[in-house]
Scaffold this motif. Structure first.
Motif, mmCIF file in Angstrom:
data_model
loop_
_atom_site.group_PDB
_atom_site.id
_atom_site.type_symbol
_atom_site.label_atom_id
_atom_site.label_comp_id
_atom_site.label_asym_id
_atom_site.label_seq_id
_atom_site.Cartn_x
_atom_site.Cartn_y
_atom_site.Cartn_z
ATOM 1 N N THR A 196 0.829 -1.214 0.000
ATOM 2 C CA THR A 196 0.000 0.000 0.000
ATOM 3 C C THR A 196 0.863 1.264 0.000
ATOM 4 N N THR A 197 1.972 1.225 0.739
ATOM 5 C CA THR A 197 2.881 2.381 0.765
ATOM 6 C C THR A 197 3.436 2.658 -0.623
ATOM 7 N N MET A 198 3.819 1.602 -1.323
ATOM 8 C CA MET A 198 4.337 1.754 -2.682
ATOM 9 C C MET A 198 3.244 2.270 -3.619
ATOM 10 N N LEU A 199 2.029 1.795 -3.410
ATOM 11 C CA LEU A 199 0.885 2.239 -4.207
ATOM 12 C C LEU A 199 0.642 3.737 -4.017
ATOM 13 N N VAL A 200 0.711 4.172 -2.764
ATOM 14 C CA VAL A 200 0.539 5.597 -2.454
ATOM 15 C C VAL A 200 1.623 6.427 -3.136
ATOM 16 N N GLY A 201 2.847 5.900 -3.164
ATOM 17 C CA GLY A 201 3.949 6.607 -3.807
ATOM 18 C C GLY A 201 3.669 6.881 -5.274
ATOM 19 N N TYR A 202 3.227 5.858 -6.007
ATOM 20 C CA TYR A 202 2.907 6.042 -7.423
ATOM 21 C C TYR A 202 1.743 7.019 -7.602
ATOM 22 N N ALA A 203 0.741 6.877 -6.748
ATOM 23 C CA ALA A 203 -0.442 7.730 -6.864
ATOM 24 C C ALA A 203 -0.092 9.193 -6.615
ATOM 25 N N ARG A 204 0.780 9.443 -5.638
ATOM 26 C CA ARG A 204 1.145 10.825 -5.307
ATOM 27 C C ARG A 204 1.871 11.519 -6.458
ATOM 28 N N MET A 205 2.659 10.748 -7.205
ATOM 29 C CA MET A 205 3.383 11.367 -8.323
ATOM 30 C C MET A 205 2.535 11.380 -9.597
ATOM 31 N N GLY A 206 1.282 10.913 -9.478
ATOM 32 C CA GLY A 206 0.370 10.959 -10.614
ATOM 33 C C GLY A 206 0.554 9.852 -11.619
ATOM 34 N N ASP A 207 1.356 8.840 -11.265
ATOM 35 C CA ASP A 207 1.562 7.714 -12.180
ATOM 36 C C ASP A 207 0.502 6.654 -11.883
ATOM 37 N N PHE A 208 -0.711 6.909 -12.379
ATOM 38 C CA PHE A 208 -1.826 6.020 -12.057
ATOM 39 C C PHE A 208 -1.736 4.682 -12.769
#
Length: 744
Positions: free
Chosen positions: A308-320
Motif C-alpha cells: 500500500t505504501t508503494m501504491l501511495v507513492g505512485y499515486a502521489r506522483m500521478g503515475d496512475f
C-alpha cells in the motif's frame, strides 16, 4: 471517561499496611508454601480452557484454592497466558477472599491490554478501596497504560500525583509509562518534563519521547532528541529509527533520510518488517519513488502495508498506470489499498476514476468500504455533482450502522452543499450531536456558496455560543460568504476581529477574501489600498481577486496592473489572460484581445476548456463547448434550437462581450455563444429530467454572463428549477430570477 475521572478525584490517601509499614516490602507473592505443588505445575501445561477449569475444580476440592499464592497462579494462567479468558479470570478472582497483590496486578494488566481498558481503572480503584495491598511498580505502568488507551488525561495526572507521593516515583518503568501516557494524550510538554526530570534514562525513555514528538508533528524536536541520544552514547534500536524515519518523512528531507537509511546499516540495527516499512514510507513521503521502488524490490518480506505504501507513492506522483499495475499485483487487497487508490484519484482531480474504483470495490465484495473509503467517495461525488450516488452512500452509511464521525459528517455536508441540496446538508448538520470545527466550517461554506451570507453569519455566531473555536478555514469560509452576499461591513468586521478576538493572524487567503469583498462591491480604491499595505506579500489569489473585481467594474488600467502582478507570480496562469481578455472584449478592444491570444500561443498556454456536467439516474454526463459526442447529440441540438427560438421570441439578445475573439459575421458570433457547454447541458437536462425534477449542472469555470441570462430566461419559459454550480458559487434559477441577484 467521565466516570473514571470522577472516581479519580476521590482517590484515597496512601494507607500503610498494618503489618508492613514499608509499601515496597509488600512482595508480589510472599507466601509460596505450595509453589511446587503438582497441580500448580500443571497450570503451565494447559492447552485448553477446559483444562484450567478442571484444575480449578481440583484445587477447590483439596483446599488449595484458599491459599492466596496458589489462587494467584490460577489467575495468572487465566488472564495472562495464551488461553487468556478475562471473564473466567475475573470470576475466579471474585471467589478469592483475600486476593494478593499479584492477583490484583494480573487483572489490572490484562484489562489494560483488552478492548475495555476502563475495567483496568475500575479494578485499580476497587483495590485501593477494598484491599490492604498497595500499588507497586508492577501496578502503576499498566493502570497508566489503560489511561493512555482512554486518553484520560485527568486520570493519568491523578496517577502521576500518586506515583510522586509513593516510593516508586523514581522507578524507570513507571516513569517511561508516564512519558508514553502524556505523549499519547498529546501533552508533549508534560511528557518532556517527565523525561528531563528522570534520574536515569534507558533506550525506552528516549524512544517514547522521540516517537511522541514524531507522531505529534514535531519533527525537529524528534531529530534533536535523536542527536542527543547519540551524544550520550546510547545505542538506538529499531523503535528509535522508526521514530526518526517518521520525522524525516514529515520534513520531506530526502538527503537526511538517505543518511538515516545508511546509518541503520552501519550501526547494524537489526531490520524487521516494521522498520523496513518505515524506510519505504520515508522515501515515499520525501518524494523519491525511485528510491522507494529499489528498496521495495529488495525487501524479502512484504505485507499489505508495504504494497500500500508503494501504491501511495505512485499515486502521489500521478503515475496512475503504475499504481493500477501494482494494485493488480498485490497478493491481497485490503481496504487500505482500495482507499489509497480511490483517495489518490479523488485528490488529484480524477473524481470519475475515483467513483469507478469505488464501484469496482462494491462489486468485488471481498472487503467492505470503511469511513475513509466513504469520505473519499463523497468528496468525488461533490466534485462531479453526483448527488444520486452521494445520497446512496448516505443511505448505505445508515443501513450499515457506520458511525458518523466528524470527517464523515463534514464530507456529507460538503457533498450535499456542492450538489445543490442545501436543505439536505442542513438536515445532516442538525442531526449529529458531535460537531468539530470542520463540521461547522463546512456548513458555513455551504451557506455562503448558496448566497445565504446572513445565515452563514448567524451559524458562525451560534458556533461561538457552543464554545467551538474557529480556525483559519472557518474565517475564510465566513469571509467568502460575506463576499458572495455583498455583506461588506460584516466582512470588514470579521476580518478586523481575526487576530484580536479569535487569535488567528490573517493570511493570504483571508486577505484575498477581503479584497474580493471590497472589489465586488465597487470599493476598488479601498481594495488597492489594502493590497499595497498588506504586512505579507500579496499572493496570486490576492491579485486574482482584484483582477476579478476589475472585470466586474470594467477598470482597464487597474486590471492590467493586477494581471501583470499575477503573471509575475504565476507565469503559466492562463486564467489571468482569460480574465483580461474578457475585460478587453467587454470594452470592444478586440486588438488587445488578439494580442493576448497571440501571447498565450507563444507562451504555449491554452485556455482551460469549459465543461458542464449533469447527473441523470446516477450517471454523470459531461459536455464541452460544441460537443457532439453524446449518444443523444441530435436530440440535444434539436432542443437547443428550440430553446434559442423561444429565447429570441421573448426578446433575448446574445451578450457578445463574452466572445474572446473578433468574429466578423454576426451569425457566427451568435453560434459561438449558443454552443457553450452550459447551454448543451441545459438542453440535455430539459429532455432527460421530468418537469418536477430540478436540473443540476456543474461547471468547471465561472459561468459567463450570456449563459447566466439564458438560464434565468429558460427557468421562466419552461417553468423549471435550475441549479448551476460554477467554480465559485451556486446559482438557483427559478421563475426568471437567480439567487445571486446578478451579484457574482
Amino acid at each position: 471517561m467521565a466516570t473514571a475521572c470522577t472516581l479519580v478525584v476521590s482517590f484515597p490517601r496512601h494507607k500503610k499496611h498494618p503489618s508492613n509499614p514499608d509499601p515496597i516490602s509488600v512482595t508480589v507473592n510472599n507466601e509460596r508454601f505450595f509453589a511446587n505443588h503438582p497441580l500448580l505445575q500443571l497450570l503451565d501445561q494447559c492447552s485448553k480452557t477446559t483444562h484450567l477449569k478442571q484444575i480449578h475444580a481440583r484445587m477447590l476440592r483439596i483446599g488449595l484454592f484458599s491459599d492466596p499464592f496458589s489462587a494467584s497462579k490460577l489467575i495468572q494462567a487465566s488472564a495472562l497466558s495464551e488461553l487468556s479468558s478475562l471473564h473466567y479470570a475475573h470470576k475466579v478472582f471474585d471467589q478469592i477472599s483475600q486476593p494478593n497483590l499479584y492477583s490484583w496486578n494480573a487483572l489490572i494488566r490484562s484489562y489494560a491490554s483488552s478492548k475495555e481498558p476502563i475495567k483496568s481503572l475500575l479494578m485499580f480503584l476497587q483495590m485501593l478501596y477494598q484491599s490492604d495491598e498497595l500499588p507497586n511498580k508492577f501496578t502503576y505502568p499498566f493502570v497508566i497504560k489503560a489511561s493512555a488507551e482512554l486518553l484520560a488525561l485527568r486520570v493519568g495526572e491523578g496517577l502521576h500525583g500518586m506515583v510522586l507521593k509513593s516510593e516508586v516515583g523514581s522507578d524507570l518503568f513507571v516513569l517511561n509509562s508516564l512519558i508514553h501516557f502524556y505523549a499519547q494524550c498529546g501533552c508533549l510538554d508534560l511528557a518532556h518534563r517527565v523525561f528531563l526530570s528522570m534520574p536515569k534514562r534507558d533506550v525506552v525513555s528516549w524512544n517514547s519521547m522521540i516517537v511522541g514528538f514524531a507522531q505529534g508533528g514535531y519533527a525537529d524536536q524528534a531529530l534533536e532528541l535523536f542527536h542527543g541520544m547519540e551524544e550520550e552514547n546510547l545505542r538506538p534500536n529499531d523503535v528509535t529509527m522508526i521514530g526518526v524515519l517518521s520525522a524525516c518523512g514529515m520534513k520531506m528531507d530526502l538527503q537526511f533520510g538517505r543518511w538515516v537509511h545508511s546509518y541503520i546499516k552501519r550501526k547494524g540495527i537489526k531490520g524487521n518488517l516494521i522498520l523496513n516499512n518505515a524506510i519505504l514510507d520515508m522515501y515515499v513521503k520525501c518524494g523519491s519513488v525511485a528510491d522507494a521502488k529499489r528498496f521495495f524490490d529488495k525487501m524479502e518480506d512484504k505485507d499489505v502495508v508495504s504494497w500500500t505504501t508503494m501504491l501511495v507513492g505512485y499515486a502521489r506522483m500521478g503515475d496512475f498506470n503504475a499504481a493500477r499495475t501494482l494494485f493488480g499485483e498485490m497478493p491481497y487487497q485490503d481496504i487500505a489499498a482500495w482507499n489509497a487508490l480511490i483517495s489518490a484519484y479523488e485528490q488529484n482531480g480524477n473524481p470519475k476514476e475515483a467513483l469507478a474504483t469505488f464501484n469496482e470495490l462494491q462489486l468485488s465484495k471481498e472487503v467492505k468500504p470503511d469511513s475513509v473509503t466513504l469520505v473519499s467517495a463523497l468528496s468525488a461525488c461533490a466534485q462531479l455533482g453526483a448527488m444520486d450516488l452521494g445520497g446512496w452512500i448516505h443511505v448505505y452509511i445508515e443501513k450499515q450502522g457506520i458511525k458518523f464521525t466528524c470527517h464523515l459528517t463534514t464530507a456529507l455536508i460538503d457533498m450535499y452543499s456542492k450538489c445543490g441540496d442545501l436543505q439536505k446538508a442542513l438536515e445532516v448538520f442538525n442531526s449529529v450531536e458531535s460537531k468539530d470545527v470542520f463540521v461547522w466550517s463546512s456548513m458555513i461554506a455551504g451557506l455562503g456558496m448558496h448566497g445565504r451570507g446572513r445565515d452563514a453569519i448567524n451559524l458562525f455566531l451560534k458556533m461561538q455560543e457552543t464554545k467551538v473555536k474557529p480556525n483559519a478555514v472557518t474565517l475564510t469560509n465566513l469571509l467568502s460568504a460575506c463576499s458572495h452576499s455583498g455583506l461588506v461591513d460584516d466582512g470588514r468586521k470579521f476580518f478586523n476581529q481575526m487576530e484580536p478576538v479569535f487569535g488567528i493572524v490573517p493570511g493570504v487567503k483571508q486577505y484575498a477574501c477581503l479584497v474580493d469583498i471590497l472589489g465586488r462591491a465597487g470599493h476598488l480604491d479601498e481594495a488597492v489600498d489594502l493590497v499595497e499595505n498588506m504586512p505579507i506579500p500579496p499572493g496570486a489569489s490576492v491579485w486574482g481577486a482584484l483582477l476579478g473585481a476589475c472585470r466586474l467594474h470594467g477598470n482597464l488600467d487597474l486590471a492590467e496592473r493586477a494581471c501583470d502582478q499575477l503573471l509575475e507570480l504565476e507565469p503559466q496562469n492562463h486564467g489571468a489572460y482569460v480574465l483580461l481578455s474578457n475585460i478587453y472584449a467587454k470594452s470592444g478592444k478586440w486588438d488587445k484581445v488578439s494580442e493576448l491570444r497571440k501571447l498565450m500561443r507563444n507562451s504555449g498556454l491554452k485556455k482551460e476548456p469549459g465543461s458542464s456536467s449533469v447527473e441523470v439516474n446516477g450517471i454523470v454526463h459531461e459536455f464541452l463547448i460544441g460537443d457532439n459526442s453524446h449518444p443523444l447529440s441530435k436530440k440535444i441540438y434539436l432542443k437547443l434550437d428550440e430553446m434559442i427560438a423561444r429565447l429570441r421570441s421573448s426578446g433575448y439578445v446574445p451578450n457578445k462581450s463574452q466572445l474572446l475573439q473578433l468574429i466578423e459575421e454576426e451569425e457566427e458570433q451568435d453560434q459561438a455563444l449558443y454552443l457553450h457547454s452550459e447551454k448543451l447541458a441545459l438542453a440535455f437536462g430539459l429532455i432527460s429530467k421530468s418537469p418536477s425534477q430540478p436540473i443540476r449542472i456543474v461547471k468547471n469555470l465561472r459561468i459567463c454572463d450570456d449563459c447566466h441570462t439564458v438560464a434565468k430566461k429558460i427557468s421562466k419559459l419552461y417553468n423549471r428549477e435550475i441549479l448551476l454550480r460554477d467554480r465559485y458559487r451556486f446559482h438557483h434559477f427559478k421563475a426568471g430570477e437567480c439567487s445571486c441577484m446578478d451579484f457574482w
